[in-house]
Design an enzyme around this catalytic site. Structure first.
Site, PDB file in Angstrom:
ATOM      1  N   ARG A  59       0.830  -1.203   0.000  1.00  0.00           N
ATOM      2  CA  ARG A  59       0.000   0.000   0.000  1.00  0.00           C
ATOM      3  C   ARG A  59       0.871   1.262   0.000  1.00  0.00           C
ATOM      4  NH1 ARG A  59      -2.886  -0.087   4.907  1.00  0.00           N
ATOM      5  NH2 ARG A  59      -1.311   1.354   5.628  1.00  0.00           N
ATOM      6  N   TYR A 111     -11.462  19.213 -16.977  1.00  0.00           N
ATOM      7  CA  TYR A 111     -12.089  17.893 -16.899  1.00  0.00           C
ATOM      8  C   TYR A 111     -13.197  17.935 -15.854  1.00  0.00           C
ATOM      9  CZ  TYR A 111     -12.802  13.005 -15.898  1.00  0.00           C
ATOM     10  OH  TYR A 111     -13.387  11.794 -15.676  1.00  0.00           O
ATOM     11  N   ASP A 184      -2.540  19.452 -14.917  1.00  0.00           N
ATOM     12  CA  ASP A 184      -3.064  18.185 -15.421  1.00  0.00           C
ATOM     13  C   ASP A 184      -2.513  18.034 -16.839  1.00  0.00           C
ATOM     14  OD1 ASP A 184      -4.555  16.179 -16.633  1.00  0.00           O
ATOM     15  OD2 ASP A 184      -6.382  16.648 -15.527  1.00  0.00           O
ATOM     16  N   LYS A 209      -5.267   7.187 -19.736  1.00  0.00           N
ATOM     17  CA  LYS A 209      -5.401   7.663 -21.101  1.00  0.00           C
ATOM     18  C   LYS A 209      -4.142   7.289 -21.912  1.00  0.00           C
ATOM     19  CE  LYS A 209      -9.424   9.151 -19.936  1.00  0.00           C
ATOM     20  NZ  LYS A 209      -9.445   8.857 -18.511  1.00  0.00           N
TER      21      LYS A 209
HETATM   22  N1  PLP Z   1      -7.890  14.593 -16.090  1.00  0.00           N
HETATM   23  C1  PLP Z   1      -8.311  14.521 -17.371  1.00  0.00           C
HETATM   24  C2  PLP Z   1      -7.908  15.593 -18.333  1.00  0.00           C
HETATM   25  C3  PLP Z   1      -9.115  13.453 -17.784  1.00  0.00           C
HETATM   26  O1  PLP Z   1      -9.514  13.405 -19.068  1.00  0.00           O
HETATM   27  C4  PLP Z   1      -9.483  12.461 -16.845  1.00  0.00           C
HETATM   28  C5  PLP Z   1     -10.346  11.343 -17.259  1.00  0.00           C
HETATM   29  O2  PLP Z   1     -10.919  11.369 -18.335  1.00  0.00           O
HETATM   30  C6  PLP Z   1      -9.047  12.581 -15.516  1.00  0.00           C
HETATM   31  C7  PLP Z   1      -8.239  13.647 -15.184  1.00  0.00           C
HETATM   32  C8  PLP Z   1      -9.428  11.570 -14.476  1.00  0.00           C
HETATM   33  O3  PLP Z   1      -8.731  10.378 -14.704  1.00  0.00           O
HETATM   34  P1  PLP Z   1      -9.279   8.913 -14.326  1.00  0.00           P
HETATM   35  O4  PLP Z   1     -10.443   8.623 -15.199  1.00  0.00           O
HETATM   36  O5  PLP Z   1      -8.086   8.045 -14.571  1.00  0.00           O
HETATM   37  O6  PLP Z   1      -9.667   8.968 -12.870  1.00  0.00           O
END
Ligand code: PLP
Length: 389
Positions: A59, A111, A184, A209
């Protein structure tokens, strides 16, 4: 006898090479070219009570994380990376480390689930949240106050509106007010942009992704420029909350990252082709792609991204919401699904996902361009749009 060349004198390897080699990670125990999966959750102490392999319990830090974390930190030009069970686990861990009442400044377009989670924390009085357009960083000055613990969140290009934020200029303003910056980097990946080199403190990824790239692993990551007390707080949260990957997912993620540069290049070429081919289609009011010279963020994106503008192209349908909702079912090469960054192209009508309070217009369809032959994708989209025009 001639001396073998000193490895320190050798020309540094390119990022694509370092990724393909996974920094040389292998299975030392048996000479395997690829690293082993380590399913064990506990690790033995030696007689002195310490852990000879440097791991105690999966963990906190599994040996299966070592190679993907080292590779991601290397590609981002960071000091350390930490893997999480999802992008959301990585993002929410950042917010969890902030003191009560801290100020978080977010872009209006981002997002939607991170935006939604912050609205949830704001409604509980846990954090104060301000919003800014993500463009024209000078506008941040009116929101920031010195001496207030503040985090400025950047997402560029943004999902799904492809808003481009000038990372270096945003960091410059944030720093003047003593604010921490987190980017991000999901849509760009280190193959196109390294936010740490532009001054950002931490990079966050949905590794679900393009980093993994095969739509078969849920994972997230944070990378720091410099480990400090705040970074140690992130590590502490991860170890206690346990939102970590399983060993097989970590292994798959490393395998995916080895082809990152190849896949990103193919996706960017396809996305550019699709955006250019559809730009003047009569059924479309707008094609949103930072690679188009007409995109308002093109010049900044061209400066801070290298080798392409990402896999995400958004289309706004002239006939509005009904036409946008109908488009995904008319396509044969795009999976109508809620993700992006895989080798297969995907399509999604966003308003159905993001709901009524989303700042994303209800005529928008998001495309994630995979690695297929771009001619097939363009033909498919044209045929579907010709029917809609
Ligand atoms: N940030 C972006 C730009 C995303 O497109 C996503 C998911 O689509 C996330 C964060 C969140 O990621 P996760 O789906 O792996 O939790």
């Amino acid at each position: 006898m001639a001396q073998p060349p000193d490895p320190d004198d050798a020309r540094p390897l390119a990022p694509a090479t370092r990724a393909a080699r996974a920094l040389g990670a292998s299975d030392e125990a048996v000479g395997g070219v690829v690293p082993a999966i380590h399913p064990s959750t506990p690790y033995r102490r030696d007689r002195s009570g310490t852990y000879p392999g440097g791991h105690s319990y999966a963990r906190d830090q599994s040996p299966s994380f070592d190679a993907p974390e080292a590779l991601l930190a290397d590609l981002e030009g960071g000091a350390e990376a930490l893997l999480f069970a999802s992008g959301m686990a990585a993002a929410t861990t950042v917010f969890e480390t902030l003191p009560n009442g801290a100020h978080v400044v977010i872009p209006e377009q981002m997002y939607w689930t991170v935006r939604g989670w912050l609205a949830h924390l704001e409604s509980k009085g846990r954090l104060r949240v301000s919003r800014w357009p993500g463009t024209h960083p000078a506008r941040l000055e009116t929101l920031l106050q010195p001496d207030e613990p503040t985090l400025v969140w950047i997402e560029t290009p943004s999902n799904p509106m492809t808003v481009v934020t000038d990372i270096a200029a945003t960091v410059e303003v944030a720093r003047r007010f003593g604010a921490r910056t987190v980017a991000d980097g999901t849509l760009a990946t280190p193959a196109l942009c390294q936010p740490l080199s532009l001054g950002v403190d931490w990079v966050m990824h949905s590794a679900t992704k393009q980093l993994n790239g095969h739509a078969d692993v849920l994972a997230g990551a944070l990378v720091c420029a410099t480990p400090d007390a705040a970074w140690e707080a992130v590590r502490y949260e991860r170890g206690y909350r346990g939102a970590v990957l399983g060993p097989f997912e970590a292994w798959l993620l490393l395998r995916g990252m080895r082809t990152l540069y190849l896949r990103v290049r193919a996706s960017c070429e396809g996305a550019q082709r699709v955006a250019e081919a559809l730009q003047d289609h009569p059924a479309l009011a707008e094609v949103l792609y930072p690679g188009l010279p007409e995109h308002p963020g093109h010049a900044i994106a061209a400066r801070q991204m290298q080798g392409g503008f990402g896999p995400l192209v958004s289309l706004r349908l002239r006939e509005g919401a009904a036409a946008a909702r109908a488009l995904p079912s008319r396509l044969r090469c795009f999976a109508d699904a809620s993700s992006l960054g895989g080798v297969e192209s995907q399509v999604e009508y966003r308003a159905a996902v993001e709901g009524a309070d989303s700042p994303v217009p209800d005529d928008l369809v998001r495309l994630s361009i995979g690695i297929e032959d771009p001619d097939d994708l363009v033909d498919d989209l044209r045929t579907a749009l010709d029917g809609a025009a």
